[in-house]
Structure formats: C-alpha cells, structure tokens
Enzyme design. Structure first.
Site, PDB file in Angstrom:
ATOM      1  N   GLU C  35       0.988  -1.407   0.054  1.00 44.35           N
ATOM      2  CA  GLU C  35      -0.358  -0.262  -0.279  1.00 44.35           C
ATOM      3  C   GLU C  35       0.986   1.150  -0.160  1.00 44.35           C
ATOM      4  O   GLU C  35       2.029   1.303   0.642  1.00 44.35           O
ATOM      5  CB  GLU C  35      -0.788   0.047   1.526  1.00 44.35           C
ATOM      6  CG  GLU C  35      -1.432   1.303   1.412  1.00 44.35           C
ATOM      7  CD  GLU C  35      -2.744   1.668   0.269  1.00 44.35           C
ATOM      8  OE1 GLU C  35      -3.498   1.436  -0.140  1.00 44.35           O
ATOM      9  OE2 GLU C  35      -2.193   2.959  -0.112  1.00 44.35           O
ATOM     10  N   HIS C  53     -25.604  -0.759  -1.569  1.00 46.42           N
ATOM     11  CA  HIS C  53     -26.785  -0.506  -2.484  1.00 46.42           C
ATOM     12  C   HIS C  53     -26.924  -1.500  -2.668  1.00 46.42           C
ATOM     13  O   HIS C  53     -26.677  -2.632  -2.844  1.00 46.42           O
ATOM     14  CB  HIS C  53     -26.195   0.087  -4.139  1.00 46.42           C
ATOM     15  CG  HIS C  53     -24.829   1.768  -3.597  1.00 46.42           C
ATOM     16  ND1 HIS C  53     -26.135   2.399  -4.045  1.00 46.42           N
ATOM     17  CD2 HIS C  53     -24.063   2.001  -3.452  1.00 46.42           C
ATOM     18  CE1 HIS C  53     -25.301   3.635  -4.263  1.00 46.42           C
ATOM     19  NE2 HIS C  53     -23.937   3.269  -3.562  1.00 46.42           N
ATOM     20  N   LYS C 255     -29.138  14.631 -11.461  1.00 45.13           N
ATOM     21  CA  LYS C 255     -28.948  14.217 -10.666  1.00 45.13           C
ATOM     22  C   LYS C 255     -29.219  14.018  -9.054  1.00 45.13           C
ATOM     23  O   LYS C 255     -29.492  12.502  -8.381  1.00 45.13           O
ATOM     24  CB  LYS C 255     -27.372  13.526 -10.527  1.00 45.13           C
ATOM     25  CG  LYS C 255     -27.561  11.935 -11.222  1.00 45.13           C
ATOM     26  CD  LYS C 255     -26.429  10.811 -11.059  1.00 45.13           C
ATOM     27  CE  LYS C 255     -26.175  10.276  -9.956  1.00 45.13           C
ATOM     28  NZ  LYS C 255     -25.030   9.117  -9.707  1.00 45.13           N
ATOM     29  N   ARG C 316     -13.938   8.621  -7.253  1.00 41.33           N
ATOM     30  CA  ARG C 316     -14.228   7.580  -7.555  1.00 41.33           C
ATOM     31  C   ARG C 316     -13.129   6.596  -9.225  1.00 41.33           C
ATOM     32  O   ARG C 316     -12.985   7.586 -10.042  1.00 41.33           O
ATOM     33  CB  ARG C 316     -15.233   7.348  -8.536  1.00 41.33           C
ATOM     34  CG  ARG C 316     -16.673   7.831  -7.087  1.00 41.33           C
ATOM     35  CD  ARG C 316     -16.664   8.946  -7.143  1.00 41.33           C
ATOM     36  NE  ARG C 316     -18.163   9.057  -7.534  1.00 41.33           N
ATOM     37  CZ  ARG C 316     -18.517  10.637  -7.708  1.00 41.33           C
ATOM     38  NH1 ARG C 316     -17.860  11.392  -7.076  1.00 41.33           N
ATOM     39  NH2 ARG C 316     -20.041  10.935  -8.149  1.00 41.33           N
ATOM     40  N   GLU C 342     -15.349   1.297  -9.265  1.00 40.48           N
ATOM     41  CA  GLU C 342     -16.751   2.595  -8.380  1.00 40.48           C
ATOM     42  C   GLU C 342     -17.427   2.461  -8.004  1.00 40.48           C
ATOM     43  O   GLU C 342     -17.885   1.358  -8.044  1.00 40.48           O
ATOM     44  CB  GLU C 342     -16.346   4.035  -9.333  1.00 40.48           C
ATOM     45  CG  GLU C 342     -17.612   3.545 -10.759  1.00 40.48           C
ATOM     46  CD  GLU C 342     -17.513   4.023 -12.450  1.00 40.48           C
ATOM     47  OE1 GLU C 342     -17.766   5.639 -11.997  1.00 40.48           O
ATOM     48  OE2 GLU C 342     -17.261   4.005 -12.690  1.00 40.48           O
TER      49      GLU C 342
END
Lengths: 121, 430, 484
Positions: C35, C53, C255, C316, C342
């Site tokens: 990392e 989601h 959106k 993202r 994303e």
C-alpha cells in the site's frame, strides 16, 4: 518638539478605554478618555516608558500536573525587553514541588524583575 | 444510588464559583464533577495575565485565578471528583458519570448546576474549501499544545478569526519564535477585546485584516499555504482580492459554542441565539432544579463575570434545595407556573439577554441582566422598559459584539408595573 | 530470495484489496498486501457515501450488477462474522416530478432483473409517513429494503485485521513503481522492497490504470478517470433528519445528491461528480460545496446545513465503459486486474473479494487451508455508544481504561485507542485511530482529543510527539525542533 496628541487604547482592563494623550516633548500634558485612575497612569506610561507583563511556561520535572508550569514576570517590564525575557527563559527547568510565586529567574534580563511561577506543580 | 443535594457538572471557573457560593449559602452537600484530572478548566492553559481585575482588584494569570477558587473549595471541604465524565443527565436529576476508578456510576441530585463550559467551532463548520492537511488547529488546541504540552504546532502562521484566544495565540506563537503573517477576520470588527488587539497584535506588528476570510487551504499532508480574500458586505469573498500566504499552520478562532449535549438530552430548553439554556432570574433552566452558569449558558468575555454569575447560580441552587426540603413539611413555595413572570425581550441591536424570564416574587432586590449587542455601536443609550415605563437609560460610548454589557433591574420597578408582561432591553439613539 | 517470494502480492489496501486478501487468507498461500499510504482505507475507500446499495442501478448483465447484489447479501453476513458496523436502513429513490415518474418503473424492472429482493414503488402518503422530512415535491419513490449503510473504515479495517490474523502480511508506505517479469515470477518494486510473486492482484484504485499499463500490451491500455465527489457531514444532532438513504431519481436538471444517515449517527449529503486529472486532488471546492448545499433540498426539506461538522472530497475510479474490470490481463499471466471499482464498489467488495480470490486460486492451483486453520471471525472494537450503562460498567471492571473518555464527542475511551494502536495492522496516525474507533470524528473534530491521543501514542508506541502524524509521512502535527 511640537505638541502631539496620541490615541491609545488602555489595556489595563477589558474595558479598553480609548485614551487621548497630549504630549509636548517628553512631557505628558493631559490624558483624557480614561474611566479610572489606572487609565491615566497607563496613558502617561505608554507614551514615555511602555511596559508589559510577560507570561510563558517552562518545563517542570516530577510534577503531577504535567510537563510544563506557567510563569510570569512578577511585574511589568519595559516593552523592548520582552524578547530578552523570553530568551532568558530558554533552557530553564523547574523541579517539583513548585508554589505560586516561586522565583524561576531572578532579575530577568537585567530588568530588576523576577520571573515567578503562576501555578502549583 | 448515591444521593447528593447539589451536583455541579464541571470544575472550571463556573463550577468552582457555584460550588463555593452554594456551600457558603448553607448547602454543604455539594459535589463537583470534573472530567480533567485537575480543577480549573480552561484557565489552566490561559497562562496570560488579565484575569481577576473585577473580582480581586489585581491582575492575575489564568492558573492564579483558578487557584484562588480551588483553594477556597478545598478550605470548605467541597468534594471534587476528578477524571469523571458525565455521560447523561436525566430530567429527574440523575447524573450518570464514568471514571477509571468508579466505572459507570449514577448520582441522584436534588439540584444540578450545569457548568460544562464551551468548545471551539471547528474548521468543518466554516466550509473552507481545499485539502484537509495537518497544521490546522483551533486556537485553543494550539494553546494547549504550547502551554501545557510544551510543543510547537507551527512556525509560519495565519490566524482566521479574531476571537480572544486567536489574538492571545498570535502573541504566544510570536513569543515562541513563530511568525504570524496576519489575523483575518470575516466581520468588519474584531470579535475579541480591544486590549488584546493592542497588546497581542499591535505590539508585534501583526496585521489585523478586517472583512477578510480564508478561501482555500493548500497542502495535501501539511498546510503549505492559505489564500486570504477580502469579503463584501454580504460576507462573500471578492474576486481578485485573493492573496496567497505561504505557511505551515492555520489557527482558527472563529467562535465558541456552549457545550449543551447533556442539557439537550435532559430536556433543557436551549436558546437558538446563545445555544445555551433559557434561564430565569435564578439561572434556573426549563427543567426544575437544573441551573446553568458560565460559558455553557452563554459565552462570556471575562472570567470575572463567569464567577459572579456562577455564584448567583450556586446561591439559587442552595435556596432551591432548602425550599424543596421545607416544602416537604409545609407548602411554603409553589412551582414557577403559579407565579407572575415577565419575559425579557432583546430588541434594537441587543442580540440576547440572560436571564430571559424574571419572577418578581422570587428575584433578589436587584438583578443583573447581561447581554451582547449585534454590531459595533457608538454613543447609544441602553434602555430598559418594564411594560411602557422606562426604568433604565444610560449612555455607552462604545459597544461591540465581542464584549458583554449589563443592566440592573430593581424588583420594586417590576412590582410597581402591575400589568406589565415584558421587560424590553434595547438600544436607543437618545 | 525465498523470503521475498510470495504466492500473491495484492497492490492496494483499500476495501477491494483487503477483501481479496481476506478471501485469499482462506488458502494455503503466502500473501502480501502493498500500500502506498500509511494505512488501510486511505484512498477511494475512505471518502464515499458509505452506502450498501441494493443493486437496482447497474445495467443487467454487467459485472457491476451481479457483484452489487451478491455483495449486498454478503455484506450483512460478513458484518456478523467480522463485527463491523452496518445497518440495513433501506433506501428510497425519490421522484420529485410527475413527468419523470416512469423512471421509477425502469429502476424497479432493472432491480428485479438484477435479482434485488423486495423492491416496490410507494406513493406519496406512505413515503411521507416513512420519511417525514421528504420534500413537498416528492410524488413517489422506489423502496429498496435491502439498501443499507456501512462504516467503510470499519469494514476495511475488519477485513485487513482478519486477513492479518490469518497470515497475510501488510507493507505500508510502499508505492509500487515497477512490475517486471523474472521467468514465471512477477517482481514488484514497492517503496524500498522488491517483492517476488507468483501472482499479482491490481487493486490500486485510481492508480489501477498505471499498474495495468505497466504489464499490459500497448493495445490493451486502461484509463481510469478520477471522478471527484464532494460531501458534507453533519453533526449527530442532524442524524435523525432522515431515516433511510434518500436518493433522487434523476431529472432533466441532473442527478441530485443523496441524503442519508450514517452508522455513526451523522447525516451525510453528497456527492458531486466532477472528472479531474489529478489523482491526488481530494480537495473540496467552493463550487462543489455550494452545489451539494443547493441539491440537498431537492429531495429533503430543511436539511440543517448549520450543523455541518466537516466537508470532504473523494475520487471514484471511473472508467469509460462503466463496469468493473476484473480478470487476468491478457499477455500477463497471473496478473489480475481488480480495476475501475467505482460505485457500487464498496457494496460489491465482499463479492469482489470472493471472485478475485477464486480467480487467483484457480490460476495458482491453490488449496484451502486445512480445517481449523482459517479463523473466519474477528472481534470488533468496543462501541461504547452501543452499550448499556450496565455493560459499560462491566467493561470498566475488567479494564479501568474504559472509564477514561478521551474523545467526548464520539464517546471513545482510552482502552479502545490503546486497542487500535496495538492491533495488526496497527494504527500509527491520528487518522488511523479515527478510522478504527471514531475518535476525532465528532463535532469538535479532534480539538479536544487530539493532544490526548498523541499522549497515548507516546506512551504506547514509544513515538516522540514530533513523530506523530495526521496521516503518515509529511503530515506531522508538531514542528520537529519544538518550542523556540
């Protein structure tokens, strides 16, 4: 030297009175705008010999309150000596127990004023 | 459950003064709860001078001022429980505490005094665009790091906000060898005391940029620069006025917020203006037997006023405890609902008043009403009307939002105005 | 050299990399996660909507659709196994104008095709009852009861800790600069180290294209476009303003932003969507924040923006085809992409972990660890907010440090911070402590507790105060030479 009026803000207390100090040469002719006697004294002094109290904190060893103990000059010192006082405090270390008023540095920076502790440690 | 007459939440200047006054008024079963391992609260890190001129007629530093109260509390044998955080207060006066030595512990109190103080507004509340690197401190956090921990948070400094702690830290950082490039203030006036501008900024040649704000923070890991722009009358940055200040530190002194999470959960009504409890002349909140004083009630400019106010809360709580004990035997005093009450209305440039309600039958002969103004005013009169009758009219040369003002109400005036329901505190040109 | 030979090197300790590492730790394999930052969860994984989601958004048949629905299901299962915070609050897609209402049906059908359970359209009255602060303009909504909210830090840390407990190594502050072939072996240069690996997994977030392009053929280049999203986080006093995650059904106007409670009891509002060039540009902008403020009112009434405690921006890893890129790179045997993750990447993470670990297992012909050698559970951090006073009291009796509150806003004790400092991978910065136990995340944003956490670092890990950072090298809190 010509007569001159200097506008100051009194710093003696939080009221912060706006002062007008009339100076002629080195002599203070009048102080107005103050609400108390201390204001007049401040006005006179500020245009002739400005002074300040300096506060800081220095390391303390063996205290339960932590690593530092707060200090101040026991009375006001000439304004231009402020940084000399700070320099004189460099490297100074206290050892517990410390009482309020204990002398940390005597006659700091040749001002004739002691730096004293302001906290028990 | 442990049971006490008065429990005081907070062992800073307000809590200590309240405890001492309650004890001196005859209520000796007083317990002070303090989350720090020392008493004195924020005064311990306020090592500068300027405290106590009103109370002690001498100029003390924060720790010295605190020591006077700590010593007096010790003399009186007031119990102060340190390292003890209050995690919940119920409307029935049960105080839940947690501490390493007692764990989770509940105390039932006849009266509770809120003295939790305030906290600083953080950066997030300002929505300053840019990165979120190290090097952004609230002024109070920086003050703790320098004065208590003996550490240095930065070398090249910009300060946003001219609250007193910001001004004090401008000087403090300078004395410790840092360079303070400027103090930017969003408003056209400073939020701090005049004396602090003189002796913390002017003395060291630090510019105070009124009507300016920080519009951007640069630096991914550590602050590398901040952008400062002038703002227009609606406080929006003016295009083209941005100046980049390379620096490693941004200090924020952008306001203090009374710390009322416990009060809210206890059902205490809060003022949207002060964000502190709504109180009556006895500094009693909307919850019977819960009193408030100091910065948790409204942010003060001077600790001397905190001590005065807290002492009044302490005496009132002691009286409440005494009355509730005697009430059990004979119905000496009813509840507040039964009595005539006047509301104090802030008008004409007065932002708020403390208290906001007054019970003439309960109040002392004289009552100090503190307030703040919403702008800088010169040569205005402060007037007080009880009903239609003006009972106070005094000229003030200068009033500023950063400084507290007060008026004194006489019980006789309130009793005389029989039909009156409001007390209006207002500013007048003549 | 054998010391440096791994079966798998995973590039990136975000939520995907950690989920993959955790699933790989079921296998008899030597695994190292490298990392570039100082801790897990430092890139895309840390700055997002923190939403689980339901899965009605992605186009049927895409990898995104499959992994979203599967990830959603696994998320709630794993939360029990790995003790991270997730709440199935359900989500609403709110239609604010009659003429776009058909869009709800489209989403409903798409969701059904993707296999999202229990979707239905609710009308104005029911919507108002479920969500009293919904905008007066709201006409109907799609209700997805499997939608939820998750602690992205908690999830990623849980995966990493469980992976580490099962033998996975972590190597931080190690940005990958080169990937070369040495016969059958990949040689990954990460910081100072040269790691040799039989297989490589590219889970490098917004940098996944750079990793991919180091090994792929010229006609198979990948391009990740960092898409910035800005957010407001509001105080817990504003948390109850909505009960579910509220999305807006897109209109001609655009959106909208989501308004949602978080698992920490805050309210989150955002994001914007702006494509940027710089992969480090996680700075907020005046325009972006203004946009979030304006759009918040499209679906929800009176969002108390006065209660904002912080704003932030995340990037993202967008890719033009708008689907996850998962699989072996052609011409680069046993180099597996896990790229373009994303939204709904966070939700999909568990399913991504299973899928990628499966590909690697197949590619290397790895065996599962013998029975009993893999520990599937992990102890979460204590959350004092979730305990009764009795339970808290019992903890204090075992360890008095639970009675010492360090972060008053989020009610975090000394004991939890000490725990974070001593676990593996350990917290070595203030932000790392925040990610694990929440300290500094509250309304005072660390003003009160930062100095106290620094003291604990000094006491527990022997760091000098000047060495302590906000988030790794270069972000020191104090000035090295100290006071004057």
């Amino acid at each position: 030297m010509a007569r001159e009026t200097r506008s100051l803000i009194c710093i003696n207390c939080p009221l912060g009175c706006p002062l007008e100090v009339v100076v002629d040469g080195g002599e203070v002719l009048s102080v107005t705008g103050n609400t108390c006697k201390r204001g007049e004294t401040y006005g006179r002094k500020e245009v002739t010999n400005p002074t300040r109290i300096v506060t800081s904190s220095v390391p303390v060893v063996g205290s339960a309150i932590g690593r530092m103990v707060s200090v101040k000059t026991a009375s006001d010192i000439p304004k231009e000596k402020i940084f000399d006082v700070m320099a004189a405090l460099e490297g100074v270390q206290m050892t517990a127990p410390v009482e309020i008023g204990d002398v940390v540095v005597a006659d700091v920076a040749g001002t004739g004023v002691d730096v004293v502790a302001t906290r028990r440690a | 459950m442990e049971s006490r007459d008065i429990v005081i939440i907070g062992g800073g200047p307000a809590g200590l003064a309240a405890a001492i006054a309650a004890h001196e008024a005859g209520c000796t079963d007083v317990l002070v709860l303090e989350r720090d391992v020392q008493l004195g609260g924020i005064l311990n890190q306020c090592i500068h001078n300027g405290f106590g001129l009103h109370t002690f007629k001498e100029e003390l530093t924060g720790p010295e001022y605190a020591a006077r109260y700590v010593d007096r509390a010790r003399e009186l044998g007031i119990e102060c429980r340190l390292g003890t955080m209050v995690v919940e207060l119920t409307p029935e006066h049960v105080v839940w505490t947690v501490s390493p030595d007692r764990g989770v512990h509940a105390i039932s109190a006849k009266a509770v005094i809120l003295a939790m103080g305030c906290r600083e507004r953080p950066r997030g509340a300002l929505n300053i665009p840019g990165f979120r690197p190290a090097g952004i401190f609230s002024a109070g956090t920086a003050q703790r790091l320098v004065n208590i921990e003996g550490e240095m948070p930065g070398r090249e400094v910009v300060i946003l906000g001219s609250g007193d702690i910001g001004l004090i830290m401008a000087r403090r950082m300078t004395l410790e060898g840092a360079h303070v490039a400027c103090v930017a203030e969003l408003m056209p006036y400073s939020g701090g005391l005049k004396r602090n501008i003189v002796q913390c900024l002017d003395d060291y040649g630090i510019p105070l940029l009124l009507s300016h704000t920080v519009t951007r923070v640069e630096g991914i890991n550590r602050v590398e620069a901040v952008w400062v722009a002038e703002v227009d009358e609606s406080l929006r940055p003016i295009a083209g006025t941005e100046v980049r200040y390379p620096c490693d530190t941004l200090l924020l002194s952008v306001g203090l917020l009374p710390e009322n999470e416990l009060s809210r959960d206890a059902g205490v009504e809060l003022s949207p203006v002060t964000r502190g409890p709504v109180v009556d002349d006895a500094l009693q909140t909307s919850v019977e037997g819960v009193f408030a004083c100091g910065n948790v009630l409204h942010v003060h400019d001077l600790v001397d006023y905190v001590s005065q106010e807290a002492a009044a809360a302490g005496r009132a709580a002691a009286r409440y405890v005494a009355n509730s004990s005697s009430e059990a035997e004979s119905q000496t005093e009813g509840t507040r609902e039964d009595e005539r009450c006047l509301s104090v209305v802030a008008e004409g440039g007065v932002r708020y008043t403390v208290p906001s309600t007054v019970y003439p039958a309960r109040m002392d002969e004289k009552l100090l009403v503190r307030f703040r103004v919403d702008n800088v005013y010169r040569d205005r009169f402060v007037s007080v009307y009880v009903g239609n009758k003006r009972v106070w009219h005094r000229k003030r040369r200068v009033m500023a939002p950063g400084e507290m003002e007060d008026v004194s109400l006489k019980r006789a005036d309130l009793e005389a105005a029989v039909g009156a329901t409001t007390i209006r505190v207002t500013l007048e040109e003549e | 050299m054998t010391d440096n030979l791994y079966d798998v090197v995973v590039i990136g300790a975000g939520v995907s990399g950690c989920a993959i590492a955790r699933e790989l730790s079921r296998l008899d394999a030597r695994v190292c996660v490298v990392e570039r930052e100082e801790d897990v969860c430092c890139g895309t994984s840390k700055a997002n909507s923190a939403i689980v989601h339901a899965g009605f958004d992605a186009q049927p048949g895409t990898l995104m659709a499959r992994l979203n629905v599967e990830g959603n299901r696994l998320m709630y299962e794993w939360a029990t196994e790995l003790e991270f915070a997730v709440m199935q609050v359900g989500s609403l897609v709110v239609c604010v104008s009659e003429d776009t209402r058909a869009g709800l049906d489209v989403l409903l059908e798409r969701g059904k095709e993707n296999g999202v359970p229990d979707l239905r359209i609710i009308e104005r009255d029911e919507l108002r009852e479920m969500e009293p602060n919904i905008s007066d303009d709201a006409v109907a909504a799609l209700w997805a009861p499997t939608g939820g909210i998750v602690d992205p830090f908690g999830l990623t840390v849980a995966l990493a800790e469980n992976a580490a407990a099962n033998g996975v190594e972590f190597c931080f502050n190690a940005p990958v600069s080169e990937i070369e072939r040495d016969g059958d072996i990949w040689v990954v240069t990460a910081g100072e180290r040269h790691l040799r690996a039989r297989a490589v997994v590219n889970a490098a977030g917004v940098y996944a294209d750079e990793m991919h392009n180091l090994v792929a053929t010229p006609d198979d280049q990948l391009r990740i476009i960092p898409r910035k999203g800005e957010y407001f986080l509001l105080d817990t006093t504003a948390g109850p303003h909505v009960r579910h995650t509220v999305f807006m059904l897109p209109t001609k106007m655009g959106k909208g932003v989501l308004v949602s409670p978080t698992v920490h009891g805050n309210l989150i509002v955002g994001p914007t969507a702006t494509d940027v060039d710089d992969k480090e540009s996680t700075d907020t902008t005046a325009e972006g924040l203004a946009e979030v403020a304006t759009k918040s009112s499209l679906t929800v009434r009176d969002v108390p923006l006065r209660e904002v405690i912080t704003s932030f921006a995340g990037l993202r890893a967008h890719q033009e085809a708008h689907d996850f890129v998962i699989g072996e790179v052609s011409g680069a045997p046993r180099f597996f992409d896990c790229a373009a993750i994303e939204s709904p990447g966070l939700t999909s993470a568990p399913a991504i972990g299973v899928m990628v670990a499966g590909l690697v297992r197949e590619g290397l012909d790895l065996e599962e660890k013998p029975a009993g050698e893999f520990e599937p559970t992990r102890k979460g951090y204590v959350n004092l907010m979730a305990l009764s006073f009795d339970e808290w009291s019992e903890l204090c009796e075992k360890d008095a440090a639970y009675g010492h509150i360090v972060c008053r806003c989020c009610r975090v004790s000394e004991a939890q911070i000490v725990d974070a400092i001593h676990r593996v991978p350990s917290a070595r910065s203030l932000d790392a402590v925040k990610r694990r136990v929440g300290a500094t995340m509250g309304r005072c944003q660390g003003g009160f507790c930062s100095p106290k956490i620094m003291e604990l670092f000094v006491r527990e890990s022997g760091m000098r105060p000047e060495e302590i950072t906000k988030r790794g090298p270069g972000s020191q809190i104090l000035i090295e030479e100290g006071r004057a």
